[in-house]
Scaffold this active site. Structure first.
Site, PDB file in Angstrom:
ATOM      1  N   CYS A 112       0.812  -1.228   0.000  1.00  0.00           N
ATOM      2  CA  CYS A 112       0.000   0.000   0.000  1.00  0.00           C
ATOM      3  C   CYS A 112       0.841   1.272   0.000  1.00  0.00           C
ATOM      4  CB  CYS A 112      -0.950   0.011   1.192  1.00  0.00           C
ATOM      5  SG  CYS A 112      -2.084  -1.374   1.203  1.00  0.00           S
ATOM      6  N   HIS A 250      -3.277   7.409   2.673  1.00  0.00           N
ATOM      7  CA  HIS A 250      -3.693   6.071   2.234  1.00  0.00           C
ATOM      8  C   HIS A 250      -5.055   5.783   2.859  1.00  0.00           C
ATOM      9  CE1 HIS A 250      -3.894   1.947   1.287  1.00  0.00           C
ATOM     10  NE2 HIS A 250      -3.522   1.485   2.459  1.00  0.00           N
ATOM     11  N   ASN A 280     -10.083   0.268   0.362  1.00  0.00           N
ATOM     12  CA  ASN A 280      -8.624   0.288   0.291  1.00  0.00           C
ATOM     13  C   ASN A 280      -8.189  -0.333  -1.034  1.00  0.00           C
ATOM     14  OD1 ASN A 280      -5.882  -0.164   0.547  1.00  0.00           O
ATOM     15  ND2 ASN A 280      -5.990  -1.001   2.620  1.00  0.00           N
TER      16      ASN A 280
HETATM   17  N1  COA Z   1     -18.179  -7.749  10.729  1.00  0.00           N
HETATM   18  C1  COA Z   1     -18.565  -7.949  11.986  1.00  0.00           C
HETATM   19  N2  COA Z   1     -17.712  -8.263  12.978  1.00  0.00           N
HETATM   20  C2  COA Z   1     -16.401  -8.381  12.662  1.00  0.00           C
HETATM   21  C3  COA Z   1     -15.932  -8.191  11.359  1.00  0.00           C
HETATM   22  C4  COA Z   1     -16.875  -7.869  10.362  1.00  0.00           C
HETATM   23  N3  COA Z   1     -16.528  -7.656   9.073  1.00  0.00           N
HETATM   24  N4  COA Z   1     -14.584  -8.364  11.350  1.00  0.00           N
HETATM   25  C5  COA Z   1     -14.224  -8.661  12.600  1.00  0.00           C
HETATM   26  N5  COA Z   1     -15.328  -8.669  13.408  1.00  0.00           N
HETATM   27  C6  COA Z   1     -15.395  -8.936  14.837  1.00  0.00           C
HETATM   28  C7  COA Z   1     -14.222  -9.748  15.345  1.00  0.00           C
HETATM   29  O1  COA Z   1     -14.428 -11.119  15.146  1.00  0.00           O
HETATM   30  C8  COA Z   1     -14.195  -9.347  16.788  1.00  0.00           C
HETATM   31  O2  COA Z   1     -15.169 -10.084  17.472  1.00  0.00           O
HETATM   32  P1  COA Z   1     -14.879 -10.622  18.969  1.00  0.00           P
HETATM   33  O3  COA Z   1     -14.678  -9.388  19.780  1.00  0.00           O
HETATM   34  O4  COA Z   1     -16.123 -11.374  19.274  1.00  0.00           O
HETATM   35  O5  COA Z   1     -13.648 -11.462  18.849  1.00  0.00           O
HETATM   36  C9  COA Z   1     -14.636  -7.887  16.783  1.00  0.00           C
HETATM   37  O6  COA Z   1     -15.326  -7.708  15.531  1.00  0.00           O
HETATM   38  C10 COA Z   1     -13.503  -6.912  16.860  1.00  0.00           C
HETATM   39  O7  COA Z   1     -12.475  -7.328  15.962  1.00  0.00           O
HETATM   40  P2  COA Z   1     -11.170  -6.498  15.733  1.00  0.00           P
HETATM   41  O8  COA Z   1     -10.311  -7.206  14.728  1.00  0.00           O
HETATM   42  O9  COA Z   1     -10.574  -6.105  17.029  1.00  0.00           O
HETATM   43  O10 COA Z   1     -11.810  -5.187  15.062  1.00  0.00           O
HETATM   44  P3  COA Z   1     -11.121  -3.838  14.759  1.00  0.00           P
HETATM   45  O11 COA Z   1     -11.825  -2.734  15.414  1.00  0.00           O
HETATM   46  O12 COA Z   1      -9.625  -3.908  14.912  1.00  0.00           O
HETATM   47  O13 COA Z   1     -11.427  -3.674  13.193  1.00  0.00           O
HETATM   48  C11 COA Z   1     -10.255  -3.906  11.131  1.00  0.00           C
HETATM   49  C12 COA Z   1     -10.918  -4.618  12.273  1.00  0.00           C
HETATM   50  C13 COA Z   1      -9.706  -4.926  10.140  1.00  0.00           C
HETATM   51  C14 COA Z   1     -11.300  -3.026  10.438  1.00  0.00           C
HETATM   52  C15 COA Z   1      -9.122  -3.001  11.696  1.00  0.00           C
HETATM   53  O14 COA Z   1      -8.317  -3.758  12.563  1.00  0.00           O
HETATM   54  C16 COA Z   1      -8.247  -2.399  10.655  1.00  0.00           C
HETATM   55  O15 COA Z   1      -8.689  -1.579   9.861  1.00  0.00           O
HETATM   56  N6  COA Z   1      -6.949  -2.744  10.675  1.00  0.00           N
HETATM   57  C17 COA Z   1      -6.014  -2.189   9.755  1.00  0.00           C
HETATM   58  C18 COA Z   1      -6.241  -2.818   8.434  1.00  0.00           C
HETATM   59  C19 COA Z   1      -5.444  -2.194   7.379  1.00  0.00           C
HETATM   60  O16 COA Z   1      -5.287  -1.019   7.333  1.00  0.00           O
HETATM   61  N7  COA Z   1      -4.975  -3.045   6.479  1.00  0.00           N
HETATM   62  C20 COA Z   1      -4.315  -2.643   5.315  1.00  0.00           C
HETATM   63  C21 COA Z   1      -3.033  -2.023   5.638  1.00  0.00           C
HETATM   64  S1  COA Z   1      -2.539  -1.156   4.269  1.00  0.00           S
END
Ligand code: COA
Length: 324
Positions: A112, A250, A280
């Site tokens: 990215c 980004h 993204n």
């Molecule tokens: N819908 C509903 N629930 C979801 C879900 C979805 N699409 N994805 C994950 N969950 C759940 C998880 O299972 C977890 O449940 P639990 O508490 O029962 O275990 C809960 O939501 C929280 O998960 P978590 O991974 O902590 O969520 P988060 O707030 O960190 O959000 C992302 C997840 C992926 C959106 C976030 O971590 C993120 O944006 N990370 C960076 C990603 C990124 O930028 N990647 C590219 C880099 S260039």
């Protein structure tokens, strides 16, 4: 010698994948996706549309806008983690389409952060006096490597392409400063495990779904904030500017962007967002947003634009552009 972005362009495929569509594929809700990421829709390339096709479309438009003829292109740079083939390079496929017979062509990969790494490569070549006209293309068909059974990743990514012409002559946005960084110790937190020579395609890799993106979302989030902030800080220091007029980050997660804007005291109306429309798009994301900013807003002479990015590798970087 100055390196300037003299034109920009982007290309987004027509097909829309909405949060409602994703609700039918995985266990998620529009409310969860919107509040956790800021995303509403993303675009998907057609079955017969590939990274090189999208990149070519963006490149042709950027050349047209710059008034640059094919014969005058010296170098074609392509940032992508979803090349058409392992080899030959997507840059060579695009060179064929552009009929840029005098151009050298190469792919490079910084996930990215690709657009920012590309600006740095182009700036270096131009300031060394080696090339005059470079086309930087960032293009991704991420839908080909997204696991639409994984709710942690499938909601995030979309397809698209961006391009810009970077020249030693003409006017536009001067590439003032670029800072880059990487940390290979965290390579595995965002990875497509199979398809390279370490895990070549086999029945097992396909059964394990190892040809798709795997991500530790929470870890990635933490590092994204920290690294983009530090890279931006360094970039601002190097360039010596005292004000950032526009932030074009980004587009990975609205919460990451909001933290960054707050740290640099940039009001959200000066932060350019495409995340709600395109999700993204990896390497293409900053380039698409920059192109839309330039099409929609009037950037005044002397205004500065900060472009921070972060991605797998880990890689990160920031660029500071100034309107001439
Ligand atoms: N819908 C509903 N629930 C979801 C879900 C979805 N699409 N994805 C994950 N969950 C759940 C998880 O299972 C977890 O449940 P639990 O508490 O029962 O275990 C809960 O939501 C929280 O998960 P978590 O991974 O902590 O969520 P988060 O707030 O960190 O959000 C992302 C997840 C992926 C959106 C976030 O971590 C993120 O944006 N990370 C960076 C990603 C990124 O930028 N990647 C590219 C880099 S260039």
């Amino acid at each position: 010698m100055k390196a300037k972005i003299v034109s920009t362009a982007s290309y987004l495929p027509e097909k829309v994948l909405s949060n409602a569509d994703l609700e039918k594929l995985v266990d998620t809700t529009d409310e969860w996706i919107t509040s956790r990421t800021g995303m509403k829709e993303r675009r998907l390339a057609a079955d017969d549309e590939f990274t090189s096709n999208m990149g070519t479309k963006a490149a042709k438009l950027a050349m047209e806008r710059a008034g640059l003829e094919s014969k005058d292109v010296d170098l074609i740079l392509v940032a992508t983690l979803t090349p058409d083939y392992m080899f030959p390079s997507t840059a060579c496929l695009i060179q064929r389409e552009l009929k840029a017979e005098n151009a050298a062509a190469m792919d490079f990969q910084a996930a990215c952060s690709g657009y920012i790494y590309g600006l740095s490569i182009a700036k270096g070549y131009i300031q060394a006096g080696m090339y005059k006209n470079i086309i930087l293309i960032a293009a991704e068909k991420l839908s080909a490597i997204v696991d639409y059974e994984d709710r942690g990743t499938s909601i995030l990514f979309g397809d698209g392409a961006s391009a810009c012409v970077i020249s030693s002559e003409g006017s536009g946005l001067e590439i003032d400063a670029v800072t880059l960084g990487a940390d290979g110790n965290l390579a595995e937190i965002l990875i497509m495990p199979a398809g390279g020579v370490r895990n070549p395609a086999s029945k097992e890799t396909v059964e394990n779904r190892d040809h798709y993106i795997k991500m530790e979302g929470r870890e990635v989030f933490k590092h994204a904030v920290r690294r983009m902030e530090a890279a931006s800080q360094k970039c601002v220091e190097i360039s010596g500017v005292d004000e950032i007029h526009w932030l074009v980050p980004h587009q990975a997660n609205i919460r990451i962007i909001e933290v960054l804007a707050k740290r640099f005291k940039i009001p959200m109306e000066k932060v350019f967002l495409t995340i709600h429309k395109y999700g993204n798009t990896s390497a293409s994301s900053v380039g698409i947003a920059l192109d839309e900013l330039l099409n929609e807003k009037k950037i005044e002479k002397g205004e500065n634009i900060l472009l921070p990015a972060f991605g797998a590798g880990l890689t990160w970087g920031a660029a500071l552009l100034t309107k001439e």
